[in-house]
Enzyme design. Structure first.
Site, PDB file in Angstrom:
ATOM      1  N   HIS A   9       2.974 -33.888   9.884  1.00  0.00           N
ATOM      2  CA  HIS A   9       1.555 -33.624   9.656  1.00  0.00           C
ATOM      3  C   HIS A   9       1.177 -32.297  10.321  1.00  0.00           C
ATOM      4  O   HIS A   9       1.938 -31.745  11.120  1.00  0.00           O
ATOM      5  CB  HIS A   9       0.688 -34.760  10.231  1.00  0.00           C
TER       6      HIS A   9
HETATM    7  C1  T46 Z   1       1.765 -35.500  17.266  1.00  0.00           C
HETATM    8  C2  T46 Z   1       2.979 -36.291  17.608  1.00  0.00           C
HETATM    9  C3  T46 Z   1       3.817 -35.733  18.699  1.00  0.00           C
HETATM   10  C4  T46 Z   1      -3.891 -43.559  18.137  1.00  0.00           C
HETATM   11  O1  T46 Z   1      -4.530 -44.601  17.912  1.00  0.00           O
HETATM   12  N1  T46 Z   1      -4.354 -42.657  19.061  1.00  0.00           N
HETATM   13  C5  T46 Z   1      -3.688 -41.509  19.337  1.00  0.00           C
HETATM   14  O2  T46 Z   1      -4.136 -40.715  20.197  1.00  0.00           O
HETATM   15  C6  T46 Z   1      -2.477 -41.225  18.622  1.00  0.00           C
HETATM   16  C7  T46 Z   1      -1.707 -39.941  18.878  1.00  0.00           C
HETATM   17  C8  T46 Z   1      -2.023 -42.140  17.698  1.00  0.00           C
HETATM   18  N2  T46 Z   1      -2.714 -43.287  17.470  1.00  0.00           N
HETATM   19  C9  T46 Z   1      -2.189 -44.288  16.522  1.00  0.00           C
HETATM   20  C10 T46 Z   1      -2.201 -43.849  15.063  1.00  0.00           C
HETATM   21  C11 T46 Z   1      -1.008 -44.584  14.485  1.00  0.00           C
HETATM   22  O3  T46 Z   1      -1.397 -45.875  14.082  1.00  0.00           O
HETATM   23  O4  T46 Z   1      -0.797 -44.507  16.833  1.00  0.00           O
HETATM   24  C12 T46 Z   1      -0.040 -44.726  15.674  1.00  0.00           C
HETATM   25  C13 T46 Z   1       1.142 -43.751  15.601  1.00  0.00           C
HETATM   26  O5  T46 Z   1       0.628 -42.416  15.421  1.00  0.00           O
HETATM   27  P1  T46 Z   1       1.355 -41.324  14.494  1.00  0.00           P
HETATM   28  O6  T46 Z   1       1.935 -42.006  13.315  1.00  0.00           O
HETATM   29  O7  T46 Z   1       0.386 -40.217  14.253  1.00  0.00           O
HETATM   30  O8  T46 Z   1       2.554 -40.877  15.472  1.00  0.00           O
HETATM   31  P2  T46 Z   1       3.445 -39.562  15.378  1.00  0.00           P
HETATM   32  O9  T46 Z   1       4.473 -39.676  16.434  1.00  0.00           O
HETATM   33  O10 T46 Z   1       3.921 -39.333  13.985  1.00  0.00           O
HETATM   34  O11 T46 Z   1       2.451 -38.362  15.758  1.00  0.00           O
HETATM   35  C14 T46 Z   1       1.862 -38.346  17.032  1.00  0.00           C
HETATM   36  C15 T46 Z   1       0.510 -37.662  16.977  1.00  0.00           C
HETATM   37  O12 T46 Z   1      -0.306 -38.337  16.022  1.00  0.00           O
HETATM   38  C16 T46 Z   1       0.648 -36.195  16.586  1.00  0.00           C
HETATM   39  O13 T46 Z   1      -0.583 -35.523  16.753  1.00  0.00           O
HETATM   40  O14 T46 Z   1       1.742 -34.284  17.394  1.00  0.00           O
HETATM   41  O15 T46 Z   1       2.705 -37.652  17.946  1.00  0.00           O
END
Ligand code: T46
Length: 134
Positions: free
Chosen positions: A49
């Site tokens: 993303h």
């Molecule tokens: C990034 C990389 C390194 C939340 O509820 N609050 C938060 O602050 C974050 C970061 C995530 N979430 C929830 C949203 C999803 O249901 O946690 C779950 C996993 O998040 P995501 O699929 O976005 O995880 P990554 O590892 O793909 O990405 C995250 C960050 O979203 C992103 O900004 O740079 O970690």
């Protein structure tokens, strides 16, 4: 590409190491949120993303991982393996995180609180948004 490596203050002595990242010195923004990622299986990739406004600093607090960065014109892969170093990532940069070591802990410092509306999770939509914002 709006990315840069940041070297933190490292106070090492015979007792061990203490690393400092301070707003106005090493950190280019006031931190509104932190989160960390660990327990990632070797073949798992995260991210995929870009962010419309959010700026972040990634720190490999333990172990290592790679970050693929893409600004629509060029791509770069950065290895994170030093807890005294951060990777600053500005907005409008696509990122994919992979090759996590088994013991990896990725600490993220974020400039904003969490907002799903700030994410672009489709690469074609990311490229389109870059064209629209030119
Ligand atoms: C990034 C990389 C390194 C939340 O509820 N609050 C938060 O602050 C974050 C970061 C995530 N979430 C929830 C949203 C999803 O249901 O946690 C779950 C996993 O998040 P995501 O699929 O976005 O995880 P990554 O590892 O793909 O990405 C995250 C960050 O979203 C992103 O900004 O740079 O970690």
């Amino acid at each position: 590409m709006d990315i840069k490596k940041i070297r933190f203050q490292n106070h090492s002595d015979p007792r061990g190491s203490l690393v400092v990242a301070e707003w106005g010195k090493e950190l280019p923004f006031e931190v509104k949120r932190i989160y960390y990622i660990f327990g990632v299986g070797g073949d798992q990739r995260r991210g995929f993303h870009s962010h419309k406004a959010l700026r972040q600093v990634y720190i490999a607090i333990h172990g290592s991982m790679k970050v693929l960065l893409d600004d629509g014109e060029r791509q770069e892969t950065v290895l994170l393996s030093d807890p005294a170093e951060g990777l600053y990532i500005g907005h409008n940069v696509w990122r994919e995180i992979f090759d996590f070591s088994e013991d990896a802990v990725l600490l993220v410092l974020a400039s904003e609180t969490y907002a799903e509306s700030d994410y672009i999770r489709d690469h074609d939509a990311f490229l389109q948004s870059l064209k629209e914002n030119k």
